[in-house]
Design a protein around this motif. Sequence first.
Motif, mmCIF file in Angstrom:
data_model
loop_
_atom_site.group_PDB
_atom_site.id
_atom_site.type_symbol
_atom_site.label_atom_id
_atom_site.label_comp_id
_atom_site.label_asym_id
_atom_site.label_seq_id
_atom_site.Cartn_x
_atom_site.Cartn_y
_atom_site.Cartn_z
ATOM 1 N N LYS A 81 44.803 35.163 79.819
ATOM 2 C CA LYS A 81 45.522 34.876 78.571
ATOM 3 C C LYS A 81 45.941 36.160 77.865
ATOM 4 O O LYS A 81 47.044 36.249 77.309
ATOM 5 C CB LYS A 81 44.652 34.032 77.643
ATOM 6 N N GLN A 82 45.055 37.148 77.877
ATOM 7 C CA GLN A 82 45.366 38.404 77.210
ATOM 8 C C GLN A 82 46.545 39.093 77.884
ATOM 9 O O GLN A 82 47.443 39.621 77.221
ATOM 10 C CB GLN A 82 44.145 39.325 77.228
ATOM 11 N N PHE A 83 46.531 39.089 79.221
ATOM 12 C CA PHE A 83 47.630 39.707 79.964
ATOM 13 C C PHE A 83 48.957 39.042 79.612
ATOM 14 O O PHE A 83 49.942 39.710 79.299
ATOM 15 C CB PHE A 83 47.372 39.614 81.467
ATOM 16 N N PHE A 84 48.982 37.706 79.659
ATOM 17 C CA PHE A 84 50.241 37.009 79.403
ATOM 18 C C PHE A 84 50.613 37.007 77.929
ATOM 19 O O PHE A 84 51.800 36.894 77.598
ATOM 20 C CB PHE A 84 50.193 35.595 79.986
ATOM 21 N N SER A 85 49.652 37.142 77.045
ATOM 22 C CA SER A 85 49.988 37.292 75.636
ATOM 23 C C SER A 85 50.856 38.533 75.441
ATOM 24 O O SER A 85 51.874 38.500 74.730
ATOM 25 C CB SER A 85 48.708 37.419 74.809
ATOM 26 N N LYS A 86 50.475 39.614 76.102
ATOM 27 C CA LYS A 86 51.245 40.856 75.983
ATOM 28 C C LYS A 86 52.596 40.736 76.685
ATOM 29 O O LYS A 86 53.600 41.239 76.186
ATOM 30 C CB LYS A 86 50.431 42.020 76.541
ATOM 31 N N PHE A 87 52.611 40.072 77.839
ATOM 32 C CA PHE A 87 53.884 39.937 78.545
ATOM 33 C C PHE A 87 54.827 39.013 77.781
ATOM 34 O O PHE A 87 56.039 39.254 77.725
ATOM 35 C CB PHE A 87 53.670 39.421 79.969
ATOM 36 N N PHE A 88 54.302 37.953 77.199
ATOM 37 C CA PHE A 88 55.137 37.061 76.393
ATOM 38 C C PHE A 88 55.711 37.806 75.184
ATOM 39 O O PHE A 88 56.838 37.544 74.767
ATOM 40 C CB PHE A 88 54.332 35.844 75.927
ATOM 41 N N ASP A 89 54.927 38.722 74.610
ATOM 42 C CA ASP A 89 55.450 39.539 73.512
ATOM 43 C C ASP A 89 56.672 40.331 73.962
ATOM 44 O O ASP A 89 57.664 40.454 73.229
ATOM 45 C CB ASP A 89 54.373 40.506 73.008
ATOM 46 N N VAL A 90 56.601 40.871 75.182
ATOM 47 C CA VAL A 90 57.727 41.631 75.727
ATOM 48 C C VAL A 90 58.928 40.707 75.936
ATOM 49 O O VAL A 90 60.073 41.080 75.647
ATOM 50 C CB VAL A 90 57.332 42.320 77.049
ATOM 51 N N LEU A 91 58.686 39.493 76.425
ATOM 52 C CA LEU A 91 59.775 38.531 76.615
ATOM 53 C C LEU A 91 60.460 38.211 75.288
ATOM 54 O O LEU A 91 61.693 38.157 75.209
ATOM 55 C CB LEU A 91 59.244 37.240 77.247
ATOM 56 N N VAL A 92 59.643 37.990 74.258
ATOM 57 C CA VAL A 92 60.201 37.642 72.946
ATOM 58 C C VAL A 92 61.005 38.814 72.380
ATOM 59 O O VAL A 92 62.103 38.634 71.836
ATOM 60 C CB VAL A 92 59.073 37.236 71.976
ATOM 61 N N GLU A 93 60.470 40.023 72.523
ATOM 62 C CA GLU A 93 61.171 41.206 72.014
ATOM 63 C C GLU A 93 62.506 41.432 72.712
ATOM 64 O O GLU A 93 63.416 42.038 72.140
ATOM 65 C CB GLU A 93 60.284 42.449 72.194
ATOM 66 N N ASN A 94 62.623 40.948 73.935
ATOM 67 C CA ASN A 94 63.839 41.180 74.720
ATOM 68 C C ASN A 94 64.610 39.895 74.996
ATOM 69 O O ASN A 94 65.322 39.793 75.998
ATOM 70 C CB ASN A 94 63.480 41.873 76.037
ATOM 71 N N LYS A 95 64.448 38.942 74.103
ATOM 72 C CA LYS A 95 65.170 37.688 74.259
ATOM 73 C C LYS A 95 66.668 37.904 74.063
ATOM 74 O O LYS A 95 67.096 38.737 73.265
ATOM 75 C CB LYS A 95 64.654 36.662 73.249
ATOM 76 N N GLN A 96 67.465 37.156 74.807
ATOM 77 C CA GLN A 96 68.920 37.278 74.730
ATOM 78 C C GLN A 96 69.427 37.031 73.307
ATOM 79 O O GLN A 96 68.884 36.207 72.578
ATOM 80 C CB GLN A 96 69.573 36.279 75.668
ATOM 81 N N LYS A 97 70.462 37.736 72.936
ATOM 82 C CA LYS A 97 71.084 37.529 71.625
ATOM 83 C C LYS A 97 72.414 36.799 71.741
ATOM 84 O O LYS A 97 72.898 36.230 70.766
ATOM 85 C CB LYS A 97 71.301 38.886 70.939
ATOM 86 N N ILE A 98 72.989 36.845 72.946
ATOM 87 C CA ILE A 98 74.339 36.299 73.110
ATOM 88 C C ILE A 98 74.334 35.254 74.233
ATOM 89 O O ILE A 98 74.487 35.592 75.415
ATOM 90 C CB ILE A 98 75.348 37.424 73.441
ATOM 91 N N PRO A 99 74.132 33.982 73.916
ATOM 92 C CA PRO A 99 74.145 32.949 74.963
ATOM 93 C C PRO A 99 75.541 32.755 75.533
ATOM 94 O O PRO A 99 76.551 33.010 74.860
ATOM 95 C CB PRO A 99 73.668 31.700 74.216
ATOM 96 N N HIS A 100 75.579 32.304 76.786
ATOM 97 C CA HIS A 100 76.876 32.063 77.404
ATOM 98 C C HIS A 100 77.581 30.912 76.688
ATOM 99 O O HIS A 100 76.993 29.846 76.478
ATOM 100 C CB HIS A 100 76.697 31.734 78.887
ATOM 101 N N PRO A 101 78.833 31.093 76.312
ATOM 102 C CA PRO A 101 79.522 30.074 75.504
ATOM 103 C C PRO A 101 79.731 28.742 76.217
ATOM 104 O O PRO A 101 79.927 27.721 75.550
ATOM 105 C CB PRO A 101 80.876 30.735 75.181
ATOM 106 N N ASN A 102 79.689 28.739 77.550
ATOM 107 C CA ASN A 102 79.868 27.480 78.286
ATOM 108 C C ASN A 102 78.555 26.775 78.599
ATOM 109 O O ASN A 102 78.523 25.842 79.404
ATOM 110 C CB ASN A 102 80.615 27.744 79.595
ATOM 111 N N ARG A 103 77.449 27.238 77.983
ATOM 112 C CA ARG A 103 76.134 26.610 78.231
ATOM 113 C C ARG A 103 75.439 26.290 76.909
ATOM 114 O O ARG A 103 74.229 26.433 76.781
ATOM 115 C CB ARG A 103 75.247 27.543 79.066
ATOM 116 N N LEU A 104 76.206 25.837 75.936
ATOM 117 C CA LEU A 104 75.652 25.599 74.605
ATOM 118 C C LEU A 104 75.235 24.149 74.378
ATOM 119 O O LEU A 104 74.433 23.867 73.480
ATOM 120 C CB LEU A 104 76.678 26.008 73.531
ATOM 121 N N ILE A 105 75.769 23.231 75.178
ATOM 122 C CA ILE A 105 75.468 21.805 74.990
ATOM 123 C C ILE A 105 74.432 21.379 76.029
ATOM 124 O O ILE A 105 74.627 21.584 77.230
ATOM 125 C CB ILE A 105 76.745 20.951 75.124
#
Length: 470
Positions: free
Chosen positions: A127-151
């Motif tokens: 859990k500790q390992f993935f807690s840190k990795f999930f933090d990295v995922l959240v910090e690097n989450k996409q900001k610009i979703p593809h416009p043809n995949r919104l629905i």
Amino acid sequence: MNFAIPFPTYLRITKRKNKWYLIYAIFIISLIVQLIFYRSAVSNQAVLASNAIHSTTKKVLKHTQLEFSKLKSPRDYVQQNLQSIRFQLPDSLASLNGKTYKEIILDNLESLDTENIDIINGNDHFKQFFSKFFDVLVENKQKIPHPNRLIFENGKPIIPNVKTVDNPDDTLSEEELYSFEEFSDDFINDLTIKHANIVSSIPKKIPADFYKGDGYVIVGGGKYSWLAYLVIKTLRKVGSTLPVEVMLPEDSEYEHELCEEIFPNLNAKCIQMSTIFGDKNLEKLGKLSGYQYKSFALLASSFDNCFLLDSDAFPMTNPDKLFQSAVYNDYKMITWQDFWRRTTSPFYYQIAGIEVENKVIRYLNDFYTPPRNHIDKQKTSDYQNKVPFHDRLGALPDWSTESGEMLLKKSVYFDSLLLSLYYNSDGPQCYHPLLSQGGAGEGDKETFVAAAHFFRHTYYQSYKAPDKLF
């Protein structure tokens, strides 16, 4: 006096009215009784010592800090930080064993290090390992979703104009693939930075012995748990004996009769995402759905040699034999090809920093025939327009991958599994369209081989095309 005389004879001797014989017999009996109590006391002391050592070593393991980047092992932690550990063995135990605290604990780490890791029932290190990795995922989450995949519908994006490219004679050149989907410069630049951040955070090797043994994992939950039941019944019918784990994405999907009575009778069990990864850790990632669960299932399963099956994948023969096959021994990852050609965008390779060279190294998935037998020399003068992009050095080979069944050794491909988790956590509006570009079956299907390809891991994809029943 003859000491070879049997003990009952001593009792007869005491019947004589000789007080010395009586005293001697009592003395012998008292010695025997003392010996019995002494051996029992020594045995109890050994058990107490063993239990204390076992308990103390577990405490060391519990307090071990598996740093995400440095990844100290419990053994290294004890070697370097024993003085800062506030608990120690009692002095009597240390002197009894003739060893220092450090020696006693280190002697017991090797066995307890693996015994103590039980991820499906909740393990702090995991859990500790993935807690840190999930933090990295959240910090690097996409900001610009593809416009043809919104629905979205049923947890999956609606894809306009699904492409079914299955003709081996289609070129699918670099320029042709660029025309399949549009990706903005901001989209590409954002992912290029974040892909590099994720990769730099992935350890080069698995930080602990999280996994062991062989078995199957299936994503369940709701109706999919009962579909998984049919798959398990089919496995047993064709002769499979290996255990199966059915991962439940939500705690509310735990069905007592199915998980406590039906599955155990088939050497199967339910495993829960929340127990394995931790509720608070999963909350960081937000809403998950659909194809994203496969990456979590592979990481959540306790098996090292793990066969991922979709809940609608029904084996026709016993797949257990693949675990001991020569192909698996050589490659450590086996996948199956899909109906369709690979339509991965050249932008994916740009984002991942993979160079695709102007050099033809194969024709489709033919790795053995010299490329010159297939490629017209005149065509190689225009690699961008006339040469199949995925026949070139650096690109993934054709055909696309069917991820409904996949066998791999997780301790070898752990880095790939973490990268594919990133591809799928940002998948529906990001990496899925990059890797498939609206190709039939767009979803997680290409994320696993793409991640393995990035880390230059070899894998074996079946050469036989799937048959169509319609």
